[in-house]
Scaffold this active site. Structure first.
Site, PDB file in Angstrom:
ATOM      1  N   HIS A  99      48.470  39.856  18.072  1.00 16.22           N
ATOM      2  CA  HIS A  99      48.549  38.787  17.448  1.00 16.22           C
ATOM      3  C   HIS A  99      49.519  38.178  17.817  1.00 16.22           C
ATOM      4  CE1 HIS A  99      48.710  36.191  13.768  1.00 16.22           C
ATOM      5  NE2 HIS A  99      47.699  36.523  13.662  1.00 16.22           N
ATOM      6  N   ASP A 113      40.407  40.658  12.221  1.00 12.77           N
ATOM      7  CA  ASP A 113      39.309  40.553  12.586  1.00 12.77           C
ATOM      8  C   ASP A 113      38.489  41.909  13.273  1.00 12.77           C
ATOM      9  OD1 ASP A 113      38.788  37.678  12.552  1.00 12.77           O
ATOM     10  OD2 ASP A 113      40.377  37.580  14.430  1.00 12.77           O
TER      11      ASP A 113
HETATM   12  N1  ACO Z   1      44.251  43.620  24.994  1.00 14.02           N
HETATM   13  C1  ACO Z   1      45.029  43.880  26.046  1.00 14.02           C
HETATM   14  N2  ACO Z   1      46.374  43.516  26.214  1.00 14.02           N
HETATM   15  C2  ACO Z   1      46.786  42.515  25.371  1.00 14.02           C
HETATM   16  C3  ACO Z   1      45.854  42.058  23.947  1.00 14.02           C
HETATM   17  C4  ACO Z   1      44.618  42.789  23.924  1.00 14.02           C
HETATM   18  N3  ACO Z   1      43.901  42.313  22.852  1.00 14.02           N
HETATM   19  N4  ACO Z   1      46.656  41.281  23.410  1.00 14.02           N
HETATM   20  C5  ACO Z   1      47.875  40.960  24.274  1.00 14.02           C
HETATM   21  N5  ACO Z   1      48.024  41.741  25.241  1.00 14.02           N
HETATM   22  C6  ACO Z   1      49.076  41.945  26.158  1.00 14.02           C
HETATM   23  C7  ACO Z   1      49.241  40.804  27.214  1.00 14.02           C
HETATM   24  O1  ACO Z   1      48.264  41.177  28.341  1.00 14.02           O
HETATM   25  C8  ACO Z   1      50.674  40.816  27.382  1.00 14.02           C
HETATM   26  O2  ACO Z   1      50.868  41.819  28.224  1.00 14.02           O
HETATM   27  P1  ACO Z   1      52.172  41.641  29.406  1.00 14.02           P
HETATM   28  O3  ACO Z   1      53.485  41.448  28.454  1.00 14.02           O
HETATM   29  O4  ACO Z   1      52.272  42.895  30.243  1.00 14.02           O
HETATM   30  O5  ACO Z   1      51.790  40.471  30.268  1.00 14.02           O
HETATM   31  C9  ACO Z   1      51.134  41.202  25.982  1.00 14.02           C
HETATM   32  O6  ACO Z   1      50.187  42.081  25.479  1.00 14.02           O
HETATM   33  C10 ACO Z   1      51.576  40.097  25.281  1.00 14.02           C
HETATM   34  O7  ACO Z   1      50.473  39.043  25.058  1.00 14.02           O
HETATM   35  P2  ACO Z   1      50.215  37.527  24.987  1.00 14.02           P
HETATM   36  O8  ACO Z   1      49.095  37.230  25.723  1.00 14.02           O
HETATM   37  O9  ACO Z   1      51.623  37.208  25.349  1.00 14.02           O
HETATM   38  O10 ACO Z   1      50.096  37.319  23.482  1.00 14.02           O
HETATM   39  P3  ACO Z   1      49.886  36.214  22.604  1.00 14.02           P
HETATM   40  O11 ACO Z   1      50.764  35.895  21.515  1.00 14.02           O
HETATM   41  O12 ACO Z   1      49.887  34.918  23.768  1.00 14.02           O
HETATM   42  O13 ACO Z   1      48.469  36.238  22.410  1.00 14.02           O
HETATM   43  C11 ACO Z   1      46.360  36.834  21.085  1.00 14.02           C
HETATM   44  C12 ACO Z   1      47.936  36.641  21.058  1.00 14.02           C
HETATM   45  C13 ACO Z   1      45.547  35.513  21.770  1.00 14.02           C
HETATM   46  C14 ACO Z   1      45.862  37.098  19.604  1.00 14.02           C
HETATM   47  C15 ACO Z   1      46.135  38.433  21.971  1.00 14.02           C
HETATM   48  O14 ACO Z   1      46.469  39.321  21.458  1.00 14.02           O
HETATM   49  C16 ACO Z   1      44.616  38.455  22.189  1.00 14.02           C
HETATM   50  O15 ACO Z   1      44.115  37.693  23.108  1.00 14.02           O
HETATM   51  N6  ACO Z   1      43.944  39.126  21.459  1.00 14.02           N
HETATM   52  C17 ACO Z   1      42.674  39.565  21.341  1.00 14.02           C
HETATM   53  C18 ACO Z   1      41.937  38.427  20.642  1.00 14.02           C
HETATM   54  C19 ACO Z   1      41.974  38.541  19.296  1.00 14.02           C
HETATM   55  O16 ACO Z   1      41.672  39.536  18.644  1.00 14.02           O
HETATM   56  N7  ACO Z   1      42.317  37.560  18.763  1.00 14.02           N
HETATM   57  C20 ACO Z   1      42.520  37.289  17.159  1.00 14.02           C
HETATM   58  C21 ACO Z   1      43.692  36.876  16.647  1.00 14.02           C
HETATM   59  S1  ACO Z   1      43.984  36.735  14.978  1.00 14.02           S
HETATM   60  C22 ACO Z   1      43.249  35.487  14.370  1.00 14.02           C
HETATM   61  O17 ACO Z   1      42.870  34.386  14.802  1.00 14.02           O
HETATM   62  C23 ACO Z   1      42.792  35.735  12.957  1.00 14.02           C
END
Ligand code: ACO
Length: 440
Positions: free
Chosen positions: A316, A374
């Site tokens: 998140h 979710d």
């Molecule tokens: N699976 C694997 N790796 C992940 C995930 C994941 N679900 N989420 C984040 N990471 C990793 C990234 O690759 C990144 O790694 P790095 O530092 O080595 O490059 C690190 O964790 C930070 O991630 P960001 O992409 O910078 O986080 P951001 O805040 O931009 O994204 C998001 C948040 C979009 C929710 C992301 O965690 C994601 O894509 N999750 C899966 C989709 C999801 O469940 N969305 C629902 C959100 S809740 C809502 O809307 C109600």
């Protein structure tokens, strides 16, 4: 918000120095009720000739708001000062909707009046049915929602004057009341079943389930456990401060667009798999994984930077701790599955195993990637009988209360201004036009 608004000043400042020229500027620091202070950069451009650069808004507060507070490090979510877990266990969606819209919990008479107003706005104009007929039966329900909710502005001209507080209130009531009816119509349309009219003798969640699962040949008998779980899902999704869809609603509304159009823009933003579309994506991912023994393989894919696969329902932007909504839903998830006699659901078992392994995995621990709301909502909605494409629609239904409250709060700010971010231009510098015959 106007540049001239001087509220929340602390007297403290933040000094910015230009290393090249030695010039420095004192930027005011503002304090809210809880959470980090903010550095006020509203006059930065005028004073320094520089913009700030923050493309995904990770360090930018876009507005002041009194509605929702999140502390992502501690896993805290509060609406108007009330903890989400307390609201989910003691309140109901109509009361939470009142709280978000008006600022305080209602008295009994205020509650009765609000509930009455919502119930008596649930029907939609009969001509709206024609909108549905223009869509293919296999249209994604979110595509229909974007179109039909935007289309409401063509039906309710008497509540479009955003400067009239009473018209704003009527629009808010209409949106909160009609969105379950439209969401259920979307569901019925995808199944090829007749639309079911709303019933005023039922609660908000009960009526929604009735409109989704009743058929003319057989009446839907409300199940109290499912009704409670549905109501809880609505409460837990009602608002989440300045996320992508809410910011979209605010930005649309800042141009003085009508509330129905603004909520349609929020629905469009919510649709994406990084936001509200994640609950659908969780179920699709669990199906793709297929069995517990393939979990390690998918975890490796999630960790591989060259593979676009991400563990859906994990991570998140704000929570770097367990999503407090996920803790509440985990409990509801077990209640629902037990009541429906689904004690050995392979998808749920797989979800639990995935959660267990991911929470112990160094990659996820280091990055503070916990299950989000979710992760569990998809499993509950599937058990209730909804198809996966409807999951995001249910999120939109609940979030309409938050969007509407945030829109109303913004319009009621005395110094509303259109939102207009700036950019760092990286395209070509000025160059002369070359006629087509002279180009390489
Ligand atoms: N699976 C694997 N790796 C992940 C995930 C994941 N679900 N989420 C984040 N990471 C990793 C990234 O690759 C990144 O790694 P790095 O530092 O080595 O490059 C690190 O964790 C930070 O991630 P960001 O992409 O910078 O986080 P951001 O805040 O931009 O994204 C998001 C948040 C979009 C929710 C992301 O965690 C994601 O894509 N999750 C899966 C989709 C999801 O469940 N969305 C629902 C959100 S809740 C809502 O809307 C109600």
């Amino acid at each position: 918000m106007s540049d001239k608004d001087t509220s929340n000043q602390t007297g403290k400042t933040f000094t910015l120095t230009n290393d090249q020229t030695g010039e420095s500027w004192q930027l005011p620091v503002l304090d809210g009720t809880c959470g980090p202070s903010v550095i006020d950069v509203r006059k930065l451009y005028a004073q320094t000739g520089h913009f700030t650069f923050d493309p995904s808004f990770t360090s930018t507060g876009s507005c002041k708001s009194r509605i929702t507070y999140i502390d992502g490090e501690e896993g805290i979510l509060m609406h108007r000062g009330y903890d989400i877990a307390e609201l989910a266990s003691k309140s109901n969606f109509i009361e939470v909707a009142y709280l978000l819209l008006y600022g305080d919990l209602p008295s009994q008479s205020e509650y009765n009046e609000f509930e009455h107003n919502i119930k008596y706005h649930t029907m939609v104009h009969e001509q709206l049915i024609n909108f549905f007929k223009g869509f293919r039966r296999d249209a994604h329900p979110m595509a229909i929602m974007c179109g039909v909710i935007g289309g409401l502005s063509a039906f309710y001209h008497d509540s479009l004057d955003i400067w009239d507080p009473r018209q704003r209130e009527i629009s808010a009531h209409r949106l909160i009341a009609k969105i379950p009816t439209i969401a259920a119509m979307t569901y019925k349309y995808s199944l090829g079943q007749p639309f079911v009219y709303p019933r005023n003798d039922m609660s908000y969640a009960e009526n929604f389930l009735h409109m989704c699962f009743s058929v003319p040949a057989e009446e839907y008998k409300p199940n109290p456990i499912l009704t409670k779980a549905m109501d809880r899902i609505f409460i837990l999704h009602a608002d989440h401060e300045q996320n992508a869809s809410t910011s979209t609603v605010r930005l649309s509304g800042s141009s003085q667009a009508n509330p129905f159009a603004c909520i349609a823009s929020g629905i469009a933003s919510l649709w994406g798999p990084s936001h509200g579309g994640a609950n659908q994506a969780v179920l699709e991912m669990l199906h793709e994984i297929g069995s517990k023994d393939r979990i390690p393989e998918f975890l490796e894919k999630a960790k591989d930077k060259n593979d676009p696969f991400r563990l859906m329902g994990f991570g998140h932007r704000v929570y770097k701790n367990y999503d407090p909504r996920a803790s509440v839903l985990k409990e509801s998830c077990h209640e629902v599955l037990e009541d429906l006699g689904i004690t050995d659901d392979p998808l749920l078992e797989m979800a639990m195993e995935l959660e267990r392994i991911a929470l112990e995995d160094e990659y996820f621990v280091e990055r503070k990637l916990f299950p989000n709301v979710d992760f569990y909502s998809g499993i509950i909605l599937k058990a209730m009988g909804f198809n996966t494409e409807m999951f995001t629609v249910l999120f939109a239904l609940a979030r309409t209360v938050g969007w509407t409250s945030q829109w109303k709060e913004m319009i009621e700010e005395p110094s509303l201004r259109i939102g207009r971010p700036r950019q760092l231009y990286t395209g070509p510098a000025k160059r002369p036009y070359v006629s087509i015959n002279d180009r390489d």
